[in-house]
Scaffold this motif. Structure first.
Motif: not given
Length: 517
Positions: A195-199, A254-267
């Motif tokens: 589905s499209v995350d219009w909001w 639309v952007i899965d911010l949950r991936v920032l749970k990865s410490k290596s990605l966040a840093v």
């Protein structure tokens, strides 16, 4: 045509597309005065040509993973190239400033895909075994684009006319489109959008659009002295805060911010932001220092950047080789930071007698520092992600580089303006009747102009103007040197973040890159 030849042509095609897009982030900077005069607009209005493109880019880049899944990689990529090329042509045809700004925004929308999807295709062609080499080759575009943009823009506007900075994209865009039609395919593993995350899309557009406008226009309009800057700052804070909450709670963001749970990605994202800060601010500062203060002609200014740009390619391939041999990304990243800090220190020691050759050495340090950061930061970013999360992770990483550049230029512009006022005030405090050297200099200049036939009043006035110009030049020099030092300190302050991922130092091998970034 052999399979290997097809792959080589495909890699050249997508890297050319990425370079074309990145050149356009900076190619118009030196043409603003020409545009302003030709279109009968103020310089402040004309600067929206830069702002509009940056806003569109920053909005689209993090949405690349969603748009590729929704439209299909091949359709989205080729459609974006066509849009970029078409609106490049329309920018050149524009007859008034706001038409140009509108076409420039749409050009930036088209250009958003040319970074992340090109990166995905290069990684896919090389495969997990040679991901370091793929990162290095793509890094060539990331580094060269912003670096050669001002030089190319200056050459075109001086020898032809400003519309040609847009027309030059047409033959390249057509060639890239044809090649992509023949060679670009869908990835083996293609994500589907339920589905499209219009909001989410709406909040992202409002939040990033407002933030980017504040960063691009703040210094020009004296920051919070302008009501619209205050309003847009509040809007950006509310919209982006709501966006983060919404994306973390909605099932199909639309952007899965949950991936920032990865410490290596966040840093890695923070360090990539800092790298973008250094890359774009140094590209901004160096031509201005060379031409405005040291009086180098545009051609010479471009030439002093070339040795570093050429050696950066070697640095990118070298860092990729080190990764492949098992050297920790953290070791390479640390080396890159140290080398860039050395560049900033050397540039902070430049004086008014500096010759073009005196800047070549420090600029080589700059190039090598950024080159050593580009590849391992990508490896670090995805090292802790599941394969399905890699496209979103790298898209966020690309956005952070561009946002770091915009933030950096905004901060450096403000910093230089403040330091200029301080240094000018300090220098003027020495120009008094009690300073024998200042008095003697002023008297000598007055006598010089009087000897050229000027009245005593006019001769004195011209002498004061010469002294004032000298003070301004020295003040600008000191301000730019401070700015280089400030940039180096930003890099130094960011280095302790590497301690947060020090436990990953043994995970330096190749990472698997699939899908679209």
């Amino acid at each position: 045509m052999s399979t290997q030849l097809k792959k080589s042509i495909l890699v050249i095609t997508v890297i050319a597309a990425a370079i074309m897009e990145l050149i356009d982030t900076s190619i118009v900077n030196v043409a603003l005065n020409y545009m302003s005069g030709n279109l009968g607009a103020t310089l402040e209005d004309t600067s929206w040509v830069i702002t509009a493109y940056a806003i569109a880019n920053i909005i689209v880049i993090p949405m690349t993973s969603f748009l590729t899944a929704k439209l299909g990689r091949r359709n989205y990529y080729i459609g974006s190239i066509i849009a970029f090329t078409l609106f490049s042509a329309l920018c050149g045809f524009a007859t008034n400033i706001w038409t140009l700004v509108a076409f420039r925004f749409l050009q930036g929308i088209g250009g958003g895909a040319l970074l992340s999807v090109s990166q995905a295709i290069v990684f896919e062609v090389y495969g997990k075994e040679r991901v370091g080499i793929a990162s290095a080759l793509f890094g060539v575009g990331v580094f060269l684009g912003p670096t050669i943009g001002p030089t190319l823009g200056g050459f075109i506007t001086e020898n032809y006319s400003w519309p040609w900075i847009f027309y030059i994209n047409i033959p390249i865009g057509i060639a890239v489109t044809i090649s992509s039609l023949l060679l670009v395919s869908e990835p083996e593993i293609a994500a589907k959008v339920k589905s499209v995350d219009w909001w989410g899309i709406l909040l992202l557009i409002i939040g990033i659009g407002s933030l980017q406008t504040v960063l691009e226009r703040g210094e020009t309009d004296d920051w919070f002295a302008a009501k619209y800057i205050i309003v847009l700052t509040i809007v950006a804070i509310i919209a982006l805060s709501t966006f983060i909450w919404w994306e973390l709670t909605t099932p199909n963001p639309v952007i899965d911010l949950r991936v920032l749970k990865s410490k290596s990605l966040a840093v890695a994202a923070v360090l990539t932001f800092v790298t973008g800060f250094g890359l774009f601010t140094s590209v901004f500062l160096t031509p201005v220092l060379a031409q405005r203060v040291l009086y180098f002609p545009p051609t010479i200014t471009g030439l002093i950047l070339l040795p570093g740009a050429a050696l950066a390619i070697v640095g990118l391939l070298f860092s990729a080789t080190l990764l492949k041999r098992g050297v920790s990304p953290l070791v390479i990243i640390t080396s890159g930071f140290v080398i860039f800090i050395s560049f900033a220190w050397q540039m902070s020691r430049v004086n008014l007698e500096a010759a073009p050759g005196d800047l070549v050495g420090p600029l080589i340090y700059r190039a090598m520092g950024i080159a050593l950061l580009t590849v391992p930061l990508t490896a670090l970013a995805v090292s802790g992600l599941a394969p399905k999360d890699i496209p979103q992770g790298t898209a966020l990483n690309n956005m952070m580089r561009q946002l770091g550049g915009s933030f950096g230029i905004a901060v450096i512009n403000t910093y230089v303006a403040q330091r200029f006022g301080l240094h000018r005030s300090d220098l003027l405090s020495n120009i008094t009747t009690f300073n024998d050297q200042a008095t003697a200099r002023l008297t000598k200049l007055t006598n010089y102009f009087a000897g050229r036939g000027f009245s005593s009043f006019d001769a004195h006035k011209k002498a004061i103007a010469v002294v004032d110009g000298t003070i301004n030049r020295q003040s600008y020099l000191l301000s730019y040197l401070d700015a280089y030092l400030f940039t180096g300190l930003v890099f130094l302050a960011a280095m302790p973040l590497l301690l947060l991922v020090i436990n990953r130092k043994k995970q330096a091998g190749p990472v698997v890159i699939i899908g679209d970034h």
